[in-house]
Design an enzyme around this catalytic site. Structure first.
Site, PDB file in Angstrom:
ATOM      1  N   HIS A   1      69.690  47.796   3.525  1.00 35.86           N
ATOM      2  CA  HIS A   1      70.493  48.331   5.223  1.00 35.86           C
ATOM      3  C   HIS A   1      69.631  49.196   5.807  1.00 35.86           C
ATOM      4  O   HIS A   1      69.191  49.526   6.460  1.00 35.86           O
ATOM      5  CB  HIS A   1      71.698  48.292   4.931  1.00 35.86           C
TER       6      HIS A   1
ATOM      7  N   ALA B   1      79.342  52.931   7.352  1.00 34.78           N
ATOM      8  CA  ALA B   1      79.218  52.248   7.118  1.00 34.78           C
ATOM      9  C   ALA B   1      79.908  52.331   5.808  1.00 34.78           C
ATOM     10  O   ALA B   1      80.665  53.986   5.832  1.00 34.78           O
ATOM     11  CB  ALA B   1      77.550  53.329   5.322  1.00 34.78           C
TER      12      ALA B   1
ATOM     13  N   GLN C   1      66.245  48.772   6.952  1.00 34.90           N
ATOM     14  CA  GLN C   1      66.369  47.900   8.347  1.00 34.90           C
ATOM     15  C   GLN C   1      66.054  49.083   9.726  1.00 34.90           C
ATOM     16  O   GLN C   1      66.153  48.418  10.479  1.00 34.90           O
ATOM     17  CB  GLN C   1      67.403  46.961   7.875  1.00 34.90           C
TER      18      GLN C   1
END
Lengths: 128, 176
Positions: free
Chosen positions: B48, B32, B51
């Site tokens: 995210h 990230a 997800q």
């Protein structure tokens, strides 16, 4: 005529130079309309359109003339129509005129190439 | 293999990236690069995370100098995203002298050390707006690093509202 389109910095000029390293590039932002009519390759054609608008000329009529008078020209045109409709009427007109001229060029061009991340996608015709 | 996934905002780039590694049996690193500035960034990060939950990713946060990252052996790395990474190299506290070179050094390092590298990037600069010089420089730099990454990738895909449009290579069902 070959039309090369794409967003900013996607490798449009690099593509033209890869195809033919001898190509003389004419900057639409600074050339006269007459220069464009004789040029082998005009980049920043959207800037030329803006200059024509500022001068009170008709960019669509000029683009048609370019297609007839300089049929072997390579035109590099930025894609600029994917943002929010501009509030400023002059910017709106500019954006719409680039779209209209892009359609004229694509119609006359035997080949249309769209550049993304330096990779050409052939939208019309074929490339060698 | 190295994969570059590009496209506009919220068009399924991350989903495609994750699905490519769906059957990968080794360690999966989610790299990230977004610095959690403000509530919008935090919301995006948490979206995210949800997800990715249960998909077996280890998250590493590194915002600049990816060439110093220690990658576990035989791991697959999903880098999200190039837009943030470049912004960090250009505008954060310790700005790189040559941001494009710094980014590409990191990419080459990851390519050498990871089993697979999936890079998520962005398409910017098709909206017809002339931005302040600094932003224009960012747009140009992103174009430059994207083209360099595309040249170094086996597969380049543009996501268009969730539809993968292959620009280079062939889309595998999944990477093993």
């Amino acid at each position: 005529m070959i039309l090369i389109i794409g967003g900013k910095a996607q490798g449009k000029r690099s593509f033209v130079m890869q195809q033919d390293p001898e190509t003389v590039l004419t900057d639409g932002a600074h050339c006269s309309p007459e220069d464009a009519l004789r040029a082998a390759c005009v980049f920043n054609y959207h800037d030329l359109i803006q200059n024509l608008l500022h001068a009170g000329d008709d960019p669509a009529a000029f683009t048609k003339r370019l297609c007839t008078d300089n049929p072997n020209c390579k035109i590099i045109l930025n894609e600029i129509g994917s943002g929010v409709v501009p509030l400023d009427p002059a910017e709106r007109r500019m954006r719409e005129t680039v779209g209209i001229c892009g359609c004229i060029l694509a119609e006359h061009a035997e080949t249309v190439v769209r550049m993304t991340c330096g990779i050409p996608t052939v939208l019309k015709g074929h490339i060698s | 293999m190295t994969v570059l996934i590009t496209g506009g905002s919220k068009c399924g780039k991350s989903r495609l990236a994750e699905s490519l590694l769906g059957d990968f049996s080794g360690r999966k690193i989610y790299l990230a690069t977004m610095q959690p500035f403000g509530s919008e960034a935090e919301a995006a990060i948490s979206r995210h995370r949800i997800q990715r939950a249960g998909k077996g990713y280890e998250t590493i946060e590194q915002y600049t100098n990816l060439d110093s990252l220690r990658v576990p052996e035989q791991a697959a790395v999903l880098l999200e995203c190039m837009g943030n990474l470049l912004a960090n190299e250009m505008f954060s506290d310790n700005v790189a002298d040559d941001p494009c070179a710094a980014v590409l050094r990191g990419i080459r390092h990851l390519q050498r050390n990871a089993a697979h590298l999936i890079i998520v990037t962005n398409q910017v600069g098709s909206d017809g707006i002339t931005y302040p010089a600094e932003t224009e420089r960012y747009i140009r730099n992103l174009g430059t690093v994207n083209a360099a990454c595309a040249a170094a990738s086996d597969l380049v895909v543009e996501c268009v509202y969730g539809i993968p449009v292959v620009l280079k290579g062939e889309l595998p069902c999944c990477i093993r």
